[in-house]
Each structure stands twice: as C-alpha cells, then as structure tokens.
Enzyme design. Structure first.
Site, PDB file in Angstrom:
ATOM      1  N   GLY A 164    -126.298  80.221  48.328  1.00 40.20           N
ATOM      2  CA  GLY A 164    -125.512  79.489  47.322  1.00 40.20           C
ATOM      3  C   GLY A 164    -126.269  78.317  46.707  1.00 40.20           C
ATOM      4  CB  THR A 183    -116.516  85.148  55.692  1.00 40.38           C
ATOM      5  OG1 THR A 183    -117.297  84.706  54.582  1.00 40.38           O
ATOM      6  CG2 THR A 183    -117.453  85.490  56.830  1.00 40.38           C
ATOM      7  CG  ASP A 191    -111.912  78.003  49.482  1.00 35.39           C
ATOM      8  OD1 ASP A 191    -112.662  78.964  49.208  1.00 35.39           O
ATOM      9  OD2 ASP A 191    -111.399  77.288  48.606  1.00 35.39           O
ATOM     10  CG  ASN A 244    -121.285  83.384  52.238  1.00 38.90           C
ATOM     11  OD1 ASN A 244    -122.307  83.399  52.894  1.00 38.90           O
ATOM     12  ND2 ASN A 244    -121.130  82.619  51.174  1.00 38.90           N
TER      13      ASN A 244
HETATM   14  P1  ITT Z   1    -115.722  83.855  51.665  1.00 40.17           P
HETATM   15  O1  ITT Z   1    -115.752  85.353  51.725  1.00 40.17           O
HETATM   16  O2  ITT Z   1    -115.805  83.210  53.040  1.00 40.17           O
HETATM   17  O3  ITT Z   1    -114.625  83.266  50.829  1.00 40.17           O
HETATM   18  P2  ITT Z   1    -117.449  82.871  49.553  1.00 40.17           P
HETATM   19  O4  ITT Z   1    -118.898  83.128  49.287  1.00 40.17           O
HETATM   20  O5  ITT Z   1    -116.424  83.368  48.597  1.00 40.17           O
HETATM   21  O6  ITT Z   1    -117.136  83.445  51.012  1.00 40.17           O
HETATM   22  P3  ITT Z   1    -116.375  80.099  49.225  1.00 40.17           P
HETATM   23  O7  ITT Z   1    -115.384  80.576  48.251  1.00 40.17           O
HETATM   24  O8  ITT Z   1    -115.912  79.309  50.420  1.00 40.17           O
HETATM   25  O9  ITT Z   1    -117.298  81.307  49.791  1.00 40.17           O
HETATM   26  O10 ITT Z   1    -117.489  79.189  48.570  1.00 40.17           O
HETATM   27  C1  ITT Z   1    -117.636  79.039  47.193  1.00 40.17           C
HETATM   28  C2  ITT Z   1    -119.102  79.063  46.800  1.00 40.17           C
HETATM   29  O11 ITT Z   1    -119.682  77.818  47.217  1.00 40.17           O
HETATM   30  C3  ITT Z   1    -119.885  80.164  47.478  1.00 40.17           C
HETATM   31  O12 ITT Z   1    -119.971  81.286  46.671  1.00 40.17           O
HETATM   32  C4  ITT Z   1    -121.256  79.548  47.693  1.00 40.17           C
HETATM   33  O13 ITT Z   1    -122.067  79.912  46.614  1.00 40.17           O
HETATM   34  C5  ITT Z   1    -120.991  78.044  47.665  1.00 40.17           C
HETATM   35  N1  ITT Z   1    -121.154  77.474  48.993  1.00 40.17           N
HETATM   36  C6  ITT Z   1    -120.245  77.342  49.972  1.00 40.17           C
HETATM   37  N2  ITT Z   1    -120.775  76.793  51.064  1.00 40.17           N
HETATM   38  C7  ITT Z   1    -122.074  76.566  50.777  1.00 40.17           C
HETATM   39  C8  ITT Z   1    -123.171  76.036  51.481  1.00 40.17           C
HETATM   40  O14 ITT Z   1    -123.075  75.647  52.734  1.00 40.17           O
HETATM   41  N3  ITT Z   1    -124.343  75.977  50.859  1.00 40.17           N
HETATM   42  C9  ITT Z   1    -124.500  76.366  49.584  1.00 40.17           C
HETATM   43  N4  ITT Z   1    -123.531  76.906  48.838  1.00 40.17           N
HETATM   44  C10 ITT Z   1    -122.323  76.997  49.431  1.00 40.17           C
END
Ligand code: ITT
Length: 185
Positions: A143, A8, A66, A10
């Site tokens: 997020g 990830t 995801d 993130n």
């Molecule tokens: P990866 O590298 O793991 O894919 P990402 O940031 O791209 O990380 P996702 O595509 O799974 O993560 O998530 C889509 C968006 O949803 C992400 O950019 C966050 O802004 C939001 N998100 C996901 N989980 C969240 C949470 O627990 N709280 C707040 N926002 C969240």
C-alpha cells in the site's frame, strides 16, 4: 492451541499480524471471505458493519481490520477512501497532490474488531503519526508504505522489516491492545 481467523484479502496485513502475534499460544489463519465495506463512515463503523455481515455466515472467532491514511494538508484525504484511492491514483497520485505543499504530516489509523459468537464485538485502535516522503522509497510492505515515514525515524515503512514496522505502526499499536486483551482473558 486456539485459532483466530483474520478475515482479510490483504496478505501484507496478514503477515504483519502473524509476526506480531507469533509468541502467543494462538494460530492466526487468513480467510478471504470478503465483506461489504460501507463508504463514507468512520473506520470503526466500517469494521462494525463488517462484523455483522461475517458473523451471520462464519461461526468461529475472527478479527477484521479497517485502516486508512489521513493526510493533514488534504483535510484527512484519502482517509476512509484509502483503498479506492490506492487502486486508482496510488502513491504517485498522493505525492502529486502534495507537490506544492510544505505541510506533509499524516496519520495512519487502524481499527481491529474481534468477534466471538454471541458476544458484542470488541474494538482495538492504533495510530501512527508521521510525514509523507517526497518520493517513493523502499521495496517492503504494501500500500502506502513507500511514502509514509513514521515520526522518530527517517525510513519509510517500506524500508523496514515487518518486525520493525510493527514496532511503530498503527497496526502494531492496535494489536498491542488486542494482545493485552488476549492475555487478560
Ligand atoms: P481488507 O481485506 O482487510 O479490508 P484492504 O486492503 O481492503 O484489506 P483497508 O480497507 O483496511 O485494507 O485499507 C485501505 C487501504 O489502505 C489499503 O488498500 C492499503 O492500500 C492501505 N493501507 C492500510 N494499511 C496500510 C499499511 O500498514 N501500510 C500501507 N498502506 C496501508
């Protein structure tokens, strides 16, 4: 001690996973390898494509996730487009879209895929039902956390500690399923 890689980019997700799995006999290591996130398909399909891509390049056991925020009054938007929408209109944009809406219910969804070489991936799913706040509140998390209030409490995710968020969140619930699997293994 077993090592599981979390692929990830993130950091917020990684901290939550580390916290949730801290009492298990495993080390979780973040690896930001990057992988294509197919657009327009379900969270599970995105994770499935991700596993296929990473598996060819990375020989160790790993998890990927995801996640997305599905707002009822917006017919499930931003949903599978949550990442793009967060980096374009962000929390403020979602609040603006809901400005004149009474219905503020939403669901956060998370799908984890666990992959070990030569085995089919396993999926673990978690959901958290809640509402969208009227304004951004709190400094924690990442997020959409400042605008999401899980049912049963009045705080946003951003007003909670990582541990508290994990007890309510989509991610915490998906990881509970993953922990069950690890313990039965
Ligand atoms: P990866 O590298 O793991 O894919 P990402 O940031 O791209 O990380 P996702 O595509 O799974 O993560 O998530 C889509 C968006 O949803 C992400 O950019 C966050 O802004 C939001 N998100 C996901 N989980 C969240 C949470 O627990 N709280 C707040 N926002 C969240």
């Amino acid at each position: 001690m077993k090592t599981i890689y979390f692929i990830t980019g993130n950091k917020g997700k990684f901290f939550e996973v580390k916290e949730k799995l801290k009492n298990l006999d495993i080390t979780v290591v973040q690896k930001n390898l990057g992988y294509p996130e197919v657009q327009g398909v379900s969270l599970k399909e995105v994770a499935g494509y991700g596993v296929d891509h990473i598996k060819k390049r990375f020989p160790h056991p790993f998890i990927i996730e995801d996640a997305g925020l599905f707002v009822d009054a917006l017919e499930g938007f931003p949903g599978v487009y949550s990442k793009y929408v967060f980096f374009t209109i962000g929390c403020k944009g979602i609040l603006k879209l809901l400005e004149d809406k009474k219905r503020r219910t939403a669901i956060f969804k998370s799908v984890y895929a666990y992959s070990e070489s030569n085995k089919k991936p396993l999926f673990f799913i978690g959901e958290c039902i809640g509402t969208i706040a009227n304004k951004e509140r709190g400094e924690g998390g990442f997020g959409y956390d400042p605008i999401f209030i899980p049912n049963v409490v009045t705080k946003t995710f951003a007003e909670m500690s990582t541990e508290e968020k994990n007890t309510f969140s989509h991610r915490g619930k998906a990881l509970e399923e993953f922990i069950k699997f690890l313990k039965e293994k």
